[in-house]
Enzyme design. Structure first.
Site, short mmCIF file in Angstrom:
data_model
loop_
_atom_site.label_atom_id
_atom_site.label_comp_id
_atom_site.label_asym_id
_atom_site.label_seq_id
_atom_site.Cartn_x
_atom_site.Cartn_y
_atom_site.Cartn_z
N ASP A 120 -11.74 -20.53 -21.72
CA ASP A 120 -11.92 -21.06 -20.37
C ASP A 120 -12.94 -22.17 -20.52
OD1 ASP A 120 -11.20 -20.40 -17.70
OD2 ASP A 120 -13.30 -20.62 -17.51
N SER A 121 -12.47 -23.33 -19.95
CA SER A 121 -13.37 -24.45 -20.31
C SER A 121 -13.30 -25.36 -19.14
CB SER A 121 -12.40 -25.19 -21.49
OG SER A 121 -11.11 -25.30 -21.20
N ASP A 180 -9.64 -35.94 -19.85
CA ASP A 180 -10.08 -36.76 -21.26
C ASP A 180 -10.37 -38.24 -20.86
OD1 ASP A 180 -10.45 -34.80 -22.78
OD2 ASP A 180 -8.33 -34.71 -23.63
P1 ITT Z 1 -5.17 -21.28 -19.28
O1 ITT Z 1 -6.11 -20.96 -18.35
O2 ITT Z 1 -3.62 -20.99 -18.85
O3 ITT Z 1 -5.80 -21.41 -20.73
P2 ITT Z 1 -5.97 -23.80 -17.74
O4 ITT Z 1 -5.66 -25.36 -18.24
O5 ITT Z 1 -5.81 -23.40 -16.39
O6 ITT Z 1 -4.97 -23.12 -18.85
P3 ITT Z 1 -8.78 -23.49 -17.78
O7 ITT Z 1 -8.68 -22.52 -16.55
O8 ITT Z 1 -9.61 -23.19 -18.93
O9 ITT Z 1 -7.32 -23.77 -18.47
O10 ITT Z 1 -9.06 -24.74 -17.09
C1 ITT Z 1 -9.66 -25.77 -17.88
C2 ITT Z 1 -9.50 -26.97 -17.17
O11 ITT Z 1 -10.61 -27.99 -17.45
C3 ITT Z 1 -8.32 -27.77 -17.73
O12 ITT Z 1 -7.03 -27.51 -16.85
C4 ITT Z 1 -8.63 -29.31 -17.65
O13 ITT Z 1 -8.53 -29.77 -16.37
C5 ITT Z 1 -9.95 -28.87 -17.79
N1 ITT Z 1 -10.45 -29.05 -19.49
C6 ITT Z 1 -10.64 -28.31 -20.50
N2 ITT Z 1 -10.71 -28.52 -21.48
C7 ITT Z 1 -10.38 -29.78 -21.47
C8 ITT Z 1 -10.20 -30.92 -22.68
O14 ITT Z 1 -10.32 -30.58 -23.83
N3 ITT Z 1 -9.84 -32.44 -22.10
C9 ITT Z 1 -9.71 -32.53 -20.72
N4 ITT Z 1 -9.74 -31.62 -19.78
C10 ITT Z 1 -10.24 -30.40 -20.04
#
Ligand code: ITT
Length: 193
Positions: free
Chosen positions: A67-68, A150
């Protein structure tokens, strides 16, 4: 060779982890047709554990999940855990334009990407690790590489956004790189691979 499923619906994340993971680990995506994990936690860690457990119970194999999100200091950490759900359904260009608008006339552009990576296996082992990359929000949308936010994030030590820098640099300094590097180190110390 340990095969681990990266339990995510975000295929960009899978592509990144394939390049980040050690040679002794093979990263696979989720099989098709699996119901999406609900995300209702208040923290990255709760959500990452929730996703790992949800998908591990379905595939019955070892999985990793993350989760990011992007934390912006001037917005008190927003969008944070809501990075994906913020303006849900809109494309990222619109979301980034909105964030730039919210930061209009704001001098403090400090921000960081945060990632919590979690491993979970059917024998009951759960391990978590965190990674962050510090930086600032650019004045405009720049570059088309990477995904999500990004094109508006400039990591410390660089003048360009992740959208301009490309995958080699991003994958050697990113929050996801650091979180999974820590996670794989811990798994190795625990003799899991
Ligand atoms: P999953 O839950 O299925 O893994 P998700 O994209 O919904 O997919 P998250 O709930 O962790 O994943 O949401 C993370 C969001 O944060 C992601 O959709 C991006 O908008 C942003 N994000 C996370 N990591 C990133 C990165 O490396 N570069 C750019 N944006 C990022």
């Amino acid at each position: 060779m340990l095969e681990i499923i990266f339990a995510t619906k975000n295929l960009h994340k899978v592509e990144e982890l394939k390049k980040i993971a050690p040679k002794s680990v093979e990263i696979a995506g989720l099989p098709e047709g699996i119901a999406i994990a609900p995300e209702y936690g208040e923290t990255f860690l709760e959500n990452a554990i929730g996703k790992a457990m949800w998908y591990m119970k379905i595939v019955k194999k070892p999985v990793v999940a993350d989760d990011s999100g992007l934390e912006i200091d001037a917005l008190k950490g927003f969008p944070g855990v809501f990075s994906s759900r913020f303006m849900e359904g809109e494309d990222y260009k619109k979301k980034m334009e909105k964030i730039l608008k919210m930061l209009e006339n704001e001098e403090n552009r400090r921000a960081r990407f945060v990632c919590y990576a979690v491993y979970a296996s059917p024998d009951g082992i759960v391990v978590s690790a965190k990674g962050t990359v510090e930086g600032k929000i650019s004045q405009n949308i720049r570059g088309s590489k990477g995904f999500g936010y990004d094109p508006i994030f400039i990591p410390d030590g660089y003048e360009k956004t992740f959208g301009e820098l490309g995958e080699d640099i991003k994958n050697s300094i990113s929050h996801r790189y650091k979180a999974f590097e820590n996670l794989f180190k811990m798994l190795k110390n625990l003799d899991i691979f």
